[in-house]
Motif scaffolding. Structure first.
Motif, short mmCIF file in Angstrom:
data_model
loop_
_atom_site.label_atom_id
_atom_site.label_comp_id
_atom_site.label_asym_id
_atom_site.label_seq_id
_atom_site.Cartn_x
_atom_site.Cartn_y
_atom_site.Cartn_z
N THR A 153 0.81 -1.22 0.00
CA THR A 153 0.00 0.00 0.00
C THR A 153 0.85 1.28 0.00
OG1 THR A 153 -0.22 -0.22 2.40
CG2 THR A 153 -1.99 -1.13 1.07
N PRO A 154 0.26 2.41 -0.46
CA PRO A 154 1.00 3.67 -0.58
C PRO A 154 0.88 4.53 0.67
CG PRO A 154 -1.15 3.92 -1.58
CD PRO A 154 -1.11 2.54 -0.98
N VAL A 161 -6.80 2.70 1.92
CA VAL A 161 -6.38 1.76 0.87
C VAL A 161 -6.18 0.34 1.43
CG1 VAL A 161 -4.53 1.20 -0.76
CG2 VAL A 161 -5.55 3.48 -0.79
N LYS A 179 2.22 -5.16 3.38
CA LYS A 179 3.45 -4.36 3.38
C LYS A 179 3.00 -2.91 3.25
CE LYS A 179 6.30 -2.29 1.50
NZ LYS A 179 6.52 -0.87 1.82
N PRO A 180 2.91 -2.19 4.40
CA PRO A 180 2.48 -0.78 4.33
C PRO A 180 3.59 0.08 3.75
CG PRO A 180 2.64 -1.58 6.63
CD PRO A 180 3.27 -2.61 5.76
N SER A 181 3.23 1.32 3.40
CA SER A 181 4.25 2.25 2.90
C SER A 181 5.31 2.45 3.98
CB SER A 181 3.60 3.59 2.59
OG SER A 181 4.61 4.57 2.45
N ASP A 182 6.55 2.56 3.54
CA ASP A 182 7.66 2.81 4.48
C ASP A 182 7.54 4.21 5.08
OD1 ASP A 182 8.10 2.88 1.59
OD2 ASP A 182 9.91 4.00 2.07
N VAL A 239 5.78 -4.47 -9.99
CA VAL A 239 5.13 -5.50 -9.17
C VAL A 239 4.28 -6.44 -10.05
CG1 VAL A 239 3.30 -5.81 -7.40
CG2 VAL A 239 5.16 -4.16 -7.03
N GLY A 255 -0.58 5.35 -10.74
CA GLY A 255 -0.80 6.79 -10.60
C GLY A 255 -1.87 7.32 -11.54
N CYS A 287 -4.88 10.00 -5.74
CA CYS A 287 -4.90 9.53 -7.12
C CYS A 287 -6.18 9.96 -7.84
CB CYS A 287 -4.77 8.03 -7.14
SG CYS A 287 -6.17 7.23 -6.37
N GLU A 382 2.12 13.24 -13.66
CA GLU A 382 1.52 13.27 -12.32
C GLU A 382 2.49 14.00 -11.40
OE1 GLU A 382 1.33 9.65 -9.87
OE2 GLU A 382 -0.67 10.26 -9.26
N PHE A 384 1.59 15.24 -8.25
CA PHE A 384 1.22 14.80 -6.91
C PHE A 384 1.42 15.89 -5.86
CE2 PHE A 384 0.63 11.07 -3.97
CZ PHE A 384 -0.56 10.70 -4.55
N ASN A 410 -7.62 7.08 -14.37
CA ASN A 410 -8.41 6.94 -13.14
C ASN A 410 -9.73 7.68 -13.25
OD1 ASN A 410 -7.27 5.19 -11.37
ND2 ASN A 410 -6.72 6.70 -9.83
N PHE A 449 -13.96 0.40 -6.98
CA PHE A 449 -12.97 1.42 -7.29
C PHE A 449 -11.97 0.84 -8.29
CE2 PHE A 449 -9.11 3.76 -6.99
CZ PHE A 449 -9.47 5.05 -6.67
P1 NAD Z 1 5.07 4.24 -4.40
O1 NAD Z 1 4.85 3.53 -5.68
O2 NAD Z 1 6.34 4.97 -4.21
O3 NAD Z 1 5.00 3.18 -3.18
C1 NAD Z 1 3.91 2.29 -3.06
C2 NAD Z 1 4.37 1.06 -2.29
O4 NAD Z 1 5.39 0.38 -3.03
C3 NAD Z 1 4.99 1.38 -0.93
O5 NAD Z 1 4.57 0.40 -0.01
C4 NAD Z 1 6.48 1.30 -1.19
O6 NAD Z 1 7.22 0.99 -0.02
C5 NAD Z 1 6.57 0.19 -2.23
N1 NAD Z 1 7.73 0.28 -3.12
C6 NAD Z 1 8.48 1.38 -3.40
N2 NAD Z 1 9.43 1.07 -4.32
C7 NAD Z 1 9.26 -0.23 -4.64
C8 NAD Z 1 9.92 -1.12 -5.55
N3 NAD Z 1 10.94 -0.74 -6.30
N4 NAD Z 1 9.47 -2.40 -5.64
C9 NAD Z 1 8.42 -2.80 -4.89
N5 NAD Z 1 7.76 -2.00 -4.01
C10 NAD Z 1 8.17 -0.74 -3.89
O7 NAD Z 1 3.80 5.19 -4.17
P2 NAD Z 1 3.56 6.26 -3.02
O8 NAD Z 1 4.48 7.41 -3.23
O9 NAD Z 1 3.54 5.60 -1.69
O10 NAD Z 1 2.06 6.71 -3.34
C11 NAD Z 1 1.71 7.68 -4.26
C12 NAD Z 1 1.37 7.07 -5.60
O11 NAD Z 1 0.33 6.12 -5.44
C13 NAD Z 1 0.82 8.11 -6.59
O12 NAD Z 1 1.34 7.82 -7.87
C14 NAD Z 1 -0.69 7.87 -6.54
O13 NAD Z 1 -1.38 8.27 -7.70
C15 NAD Z 1 -0.73 6.39 -6.37
N6 NAD Z 1 -2.01 5.95 -5.81
C16 NAD Z 1 -2.87 5.32 -6.63
C17 NAD Z 1 -4.10 4.91 -6.16
C18 NAD Z 1 -5.08 4.21 -7.08
O14 NAD Z 1 -6.09 3.76 -6.58
N7 NAD Z 1 -4.82 4.10 -8.35
C19 NAD Z 1 -4.47 5.16 -4.83
C20 NAD Z 1 -3.55 5.81 -4.01
C21 NAD Z 1 -2.31 6.20 -4.51
#
Ligand code: NAD
Length: 491
Positions: A153-154, A161, A179-182, A239, A255, A287, A382, A384, A410, A449
């Motif tokens: 998750t982001p 989410v 695996k939550p966002s770091d 992924v 995104g 997003c 994007e 953001f 989206n 969604f």
């Molecule tokens: P991100 O892609 O940087 O990170 C998302 C997740 O992936 C995190 O848990 C992160 O730790 C992990 N991650 C980072 N690098 C990775 C790698 N190389 N390999 C595997 N995993 C990795 O996104 P973010 O900055 O946390 O969130 C913002 C983004 O998410 C924006 O682009 C936004 O549009 C998008 N978003 C989309 C939706 C949707 O429903 N489409 C919803 C919310 C956010």
């Protein structure tokens, strides 16, 4: 300021087999966007710990799958009441680590609880179906769990989410690896504790921290059958490819660059509020935020209303902070590049008033750029952040050509008082979600969604009725108990 920062550093380990276990690869800081200061820390598990956690999840899932959906739902009812009891505390933590305002943090949790309520309704749906297909022979659909499933998750919706997928996959009988966002591990700590208190048997929820290497170890583990991902398009594609190369089912949401078509016959009050709130809500870090305004014909009155409302926002109270200092820098530079490329700045967030006492936080105010060209970075990338790029269009045909050309998918909205023009945009928009006089067209439950194009890799949606097929599998059972006296081809 309604956001209260935690008084003490919150340490979150990894939730493995029902206990919080420190990761063997060390600790990382959690920094609040409000202050730029440390408010927590998380620890990164080793590959041995990840393997152990997934094996424990697989073993716990076998017993969980034997329970009825009603028994499983009972625990999630209790989870719901704990989330409601602790909603303010969870919203405070969320706000402190993600930069959202307290009200936005609470609203995100409530939207997550709405998905939980949908998951609780699954027990009342007829998920199977049985027919006597021939005399004495029945065929039946049975929906079964997959086993161990994972979700990544982001940062921008630390509770909503994850809540799209935790309740639905658990109710359907799976064990869940998260695996939550770091950047936002503290909300995960609260949610996992709530599920634990609700009585979820140990091993069914696992929380593993870290970045890319933790995600890779989860995807690659042979016991993990399905992977959900929400984040940027770049990582969504990584992924998706990694998981599908291993033959796994993956649904990876990416995104966005969302367009709003503003027509001269729109109600200026409705569009002023709807468009301003869409690009400034969550400081533009969502997003579904409006990003490009396709201004058709003479709509200056409408644009003035958007500028007026966005100008009235106050950083730290009615608008939150940006996740990192690097992102603030990127947004400021992007505004500079747009200006150089010929955009006219109607509202400059670089000059916004920073809240007193929070000078070391990550701030930028709402920014409105006019006369942006359709091919420029401000129109196509994007960013953001709370930036609205206005592209002037002669007519609706030109507006829809620009919308259709963008790589994402989206959301698209139209502001108009004409049903026929609204229907034209709904039909022609190249997005998975469309709004009419709505700035953020996120569907409410039970509507699912999900975007299209580069905003989603994989098929189906992550919530709602379409998610049931992703988080479960169908067994087809054919039964006959007696020998038929008059034989036919089915005998
Ligand atoms: P991100 O892609 O940087 O990170 C998302 C997740 O992936 C995190 O848990 C992160 O730790 C992990 N991650 C980072 N690098 C990775 C790698 N190389 N390999 C595997 N995993 C990795 O996104 P973010 O900055 O946390 O969130 C913002 C983004 O998410 C924006 O682009 C936004 O549009 C998008 N978003 C989309 C939706 C949707 O429903 N489409 C919803 C919310 C956010």
């Amino acid at each position: 300021m309604k956001t209260l920062l935690p008084k003490e550093i919150i340490s979150c380990s990894n939730f493995i087999k029902g206990s919080w276990i420190p990761g063997e690869l060390g600790w990382q800081e959690v920094i609040s966007p409000y202050t730029g200061k440390k408010i927590g820390e998380y620890s990164i598990p080793s590959s041995k710990q990840i393997d152990f956690s997934i094996e424990s999840a697989a073993s716990a899932q076998k017993t969980w799958a034997l329970q009825s959906i009603k028994e499983r739902s009972k625990i999630l009812y209790h989870f719901r009441s704990i989330l409601l009891r602790d909603q303010d505390e969870i919203a405070q933590i969320k706000s402190a680590e993600s930069g959202k305002t307290f009200d936005e943090a609470k609203a995100g949790l409530m939207k997550g609880i709405e998905v939980l309520e949908y998951a609780l309704s699954i027990q009342n749906l007829d998920l199977g179906g049985k027919v006597e297909v021939s005399r004495g022979v029945t065929c039946e659909f049975r929906r079964e769990p997959l086993g161990v499933v994972a979700n990544i998750t982001p940062f921008n919706f630390p509770a909503m989410v994850p809540m799209w997928t935790i309740p639905i996959s658990l109710v359907l009988g799976n064990a869940y690896i998260w695996k939550p966002s770091d950047k936002t591990p503290l909300t995960a700590f609260k949610i996992a504790n709530a599920l634990n208190e609700a009585g979820l048997p140990s091993g069914l929820l696992t929380v593993l921290h870290g970045g890319g290497s933790t995600v890779e170890a989860i995807i690659d583990h042979p016991f993990v059958k399905a992977i959900g991902f929400v984040g940027s398009t770049k990582v969504a594609e990584i992924v998706y490819r990694r998981g599908t190369n291993l033959g796994k089912r993956v649904l990876a949401l990416g995104g966005a660059k969302n367009h709003i078509v503003l027509l001269p016959d729109a109600n200026p009050d409705l569009s002023g509020v709807g468009i301003s709130d869409s690009f400034t809500g969550c400081a533009g870090q969502r997003c579904m935020a409006a990003s490009v305004l396709l201004a058709v014909g003479q709509v200056d009155l409408h644009i003035n209303k958007i500028v007026e409302r966005a100008s009235s926002l106050q950083l730290g109270s009615t608008m939150g902070a940006i996740i990192t200092k690097e992102q603030v820098q990127f947004l400021k530079e992007a505004i500079g590049r747009a200006e150089k490329a010929g955009a006219q700045i109607l509202l400059d967030g670089r000059k916004a008033q920073i809240p007193v006492g929070f000078e070391s936080g990550n701030w930028i105010g709402p920014t409105i750029l006019d006369l942006v060209t359709p091919e420029s970075e401000a129109s196509t990338h994007e960013l953001f952040g709370p930036i609205l790029s206005i592209v002037r269009c002669q007519d609706i045909t030109q507006a829809m050509l620009i919308e259709n050309k963008n790589e994402y998918g989206n959301a698209c909205s139209v502001f108009t008082s004409s049903g026929a023009l609204a229907e034209r945009v709904v039909k022609q928009a190249s997005t998975g979600m469309v709004g009419v006089n709505v700035g953020v067209p996120v569907p409410r439950e039970p509507f699912s969604f999900g975007g299209i194009n580069s905003s989603k890799f994989g098929s189906g949606d992550i919530t709602g009725p379409h998610s049931l097929d992703f988080w479960s599998q169908i067994k087809k059972v054919t039964v006959k108990w007696e020998v038929q006296t008059d034989s036919n081809w089915m005998s």
